[in-house]
Motif scaffolding. Structure first.
Motif, short mmCIF file in Angstrom:
data_model
loop_
_atom_site.label_atom_id
_atom_site.label_comp_id
_atom_site.label_asym_id
_atom_site.label_seq_id
_atom_site.Cartn_x
_atom_site.Cartn_y
_atom_site.Cartn_z
N GLU A 1 26.17 107.25 -9.67
CA GLU A 1 26.03 105.98 -8.96
C GLU A 1 27.36 105.24 -9.05
O GLU A 1 27.83 104.90 -10.15
N VAL A 2 27.96 105.00 -7.90
CA VAL A 2 29.27 104.36 -7.82
C VAL A 2 29.11 102.86 -8.03
O VAL A 2 28.32 102.21 -7.36
N THR A 3 29.85 102.31 -8.99
CA THR A 3 29.83 100.87 -9.21
C THR A 3 31.25 100.35 -9.32
O THR A 3 32.20 101.12 -9.53
N VAL A 4 31.38 99.03 -9.20
CA VAL A 4 32.68 98.37 -9.32
C VAL A 4 32.60 97.30 -10.40
O VAL A 4 31.52 96.86 -10.78
N SER A 5 33.77 96.90 -10.89
CA SER A 5 33.86 95.89 -11.95
C SER A 5 34.41 94.60 -11.35
O SER A 5 35.56 94.57 -10.89
N THR A 6 33.60 93.55 -11.39
CA THR A 6 33.95 92.33 -10.67
C THR A 6 34.56 91.24 -11.55
O THR A 6 35.12 90.28 -11.03
N GLY A 7 34.45 91.36 -12.87
CA GLY A 7 34.78 90.24 -13.72
C GLY A 7 36.17 90.25 -14.31
O GLY A 7 36.84 91.28 -14.39
N ALA A 8 36.55 89.06 -14.79
CA ALA A 8 37.85 88.91 -15.44
C ALA A 8 37.87 89.59 -16.80
O ALA A 8 38.92 90.04 -17.26
N THR A 9 36.71 89.67 -17.46
CA THR A 9 36.65 90.29 -18.78
C THR A 9 37.05 91.76 -18.71
O THR A 9 37.84 92.25 -19.53
N GLU A 10 36.49 92.47 -17.72
CA GLU A 10 36.85 93.88 -17.56
C GLU A 10 38.32 94.04 -17.23
O GLU A 10 39.00 94.92 -17.75
N ALA A 11 38.83 93.18 -16.32
CA ALA A 11 40.24 93.27 -15.94
C ALA A 11 41.15 93.03 -17.14
O ALA A 11 42.14 93.74 -17.35
#
Length: 390
Positions: A121-131
């Motif tokens: 399942e393809v997902t993306v990371s939207t948050g500043a914490t992950e970045a």
């Protein structure tokens, strides 16, 4: 359980943030291998076609009132693979901060371990914490995130094809393990990735493991239409879900793909108990425990007594009630034309216990079928093989 393709999503102790407080939650075991092997093997015994394993680089929102942290979804799937025979294993893998080369070999290895039951399942990371955790780039808008995801899927699927099926020759007399002419550079140059290849993992049992995309917004819908084998949707009611499916099928055909080769799955949050009254009382208790109470979603036509209350904007269909009433709802969903359902239990072990009490266990398959077989999808030929359709 149903003629529908039936999956279950297993987010820790459940989708409700207070589910860990229930005496039957087994929250103390959440970070152990046995917890997950028991969950997945139970789901297989109950006849589910696939288990969807959530993952993220971000911690769950909230403080001490919620469970924070999770095990790696691919690792969980790999641990359960040799203990299961039939159920599909579909971990989420974020691509925003992950190199597609690594994704390709992880899912291919899972396909080998499960004898052809792997998905992604393809997902993306939207948050500043992950970045900030990776420090490679700033947060991106949805269009940029899903454009990057589109390139990632292209790279991953090319790498899966970079070994032809018969590239391993294992010719002992000559000492040749592979036929170099059947390995291929993918030579991908995009806005986000530059990958030459080939993969370091041979072509897996399915050739192309199943790709899933949750179609939540215009950007993810675009990728789902062009890339996904399974598309997950939410909907306020069955009529809207059926209309959404028809729109997706039309868009898939317009993109030059066969709509019959893509299945649309409806996400269905559930809480199950031995009576409707007890189920609603359980959810009310969960809501009292939660710092931010979760208001109930709309009920399905024909299931007014068992499913929850008024129409609320942005809240999808859900079922709170008995297993028998869930069966009635699943039959109604099947009649609406939806291809399948992914149950999302508010309290995972309560749902598994209720289903186990009402179901006849499914016998283990003598020979495992691939996830592609279950979906009625042919095993594709490597795009790089001589004579392959371009």
């Amino acid at each position: 359980m149903s003629a529908l393709f039936l999956g279950i999503e297993t987010p820790g102790t459940g989708t409700h943030p207070a589910s860990w407080r229930r005496p039957d939650s087994r929250a103390e075991d959440l970070f152990t291998a046995n917890y997950w092997t028991e969950v997945v093997t139970t789901a297989e015994t109950l006849g589910f076609d696939a288990v969807f394993l959530p993952d993220s680089f971000a911690l769950q929102e909230g403080g001490p009132e919620v469970v924070r942290g999770r095990l790696d979804a691919v690792a969980v799937a790999a641990r359960t693979a040799p203990l299961t025979r039939r159920i599909g294993l579909v971990p989420q893998v974020p691509v925003t901060h992950t190199e597609p080369f690594h994704v390709s070999k992880a899912i291919a290895a899972l396909d080998f371990a499960s004898l052809g039951r792997a998905g992604w399942e393809v997902t993306v990371s939207t948050g500043a914490t992950e970045a900030a955790a990776f420090g490679r780039k700033k947060i991106q808008d949805a269009a940029s995130l899903w454009h990057e995801a589109d390139e990632a899927v292209e790279v991953v699927t090319r790498l899966w094809d970079s070994w032809e099926d018969d590239a391993e020759i294992r010719d002992v007399p000559t000492g040749r393990f592979i036929d170099r002419d059947r390995l291929h550079y993918i030579d991908f140059e995009g806005d986000n990735f530059s990958v030459k290849g080939p993969a370091i993992t041979p072509r897996s049992p399915q050739g192309q493991p199943i790709v899933t995309v949750r179609a939540d917004d215009p950007s993810s819908i675009e990728i789902a239409v062009h890339r996904a084998d399974l598309i997950r949707i939410t909907s306020p009611d069955l009529a809207t879900a059926a209309a959404h499916r028809l729109a997706l099928r039309a868009a898939i055909a317009e993109a030059g793909r066969d709509p019959d080769a893509v299945q649309v799955l409806l996400d269905l949050p559930v809480h199950l108990a031995d009576s409707a009254e007890n189920a609603h009382a359980d959810v009310a208790e969960l809501d009292r425990w939660a710092e931010s109470p979760q208001r109930p979603g709309p009920s399905a036509a024909g299931d007014q007594r068992e499913s929850s209350g008024p129409d609320l904007p942005g809240v999808g269909l859900r079922h709170v009630g008995t297993v028998a009433a869930l069966d009635d709802l699943l039959a109604e969903i099947a009649r609406s034309g939806i291809d399948g359902v992914v149950l999302r239990p508010l309290a995972l072990h309560a749902a598994l216990a209720a289903l186990t009490a009402q179901r006849t266990p499914t016998a283990a398959a003598q020979h495992s079928r691939t996830l592609r077989d279950r979906l009625g999808l042919a095993r594709p030929v490597s795009r790089y093989a001589a004579g392959a359709a371009l």
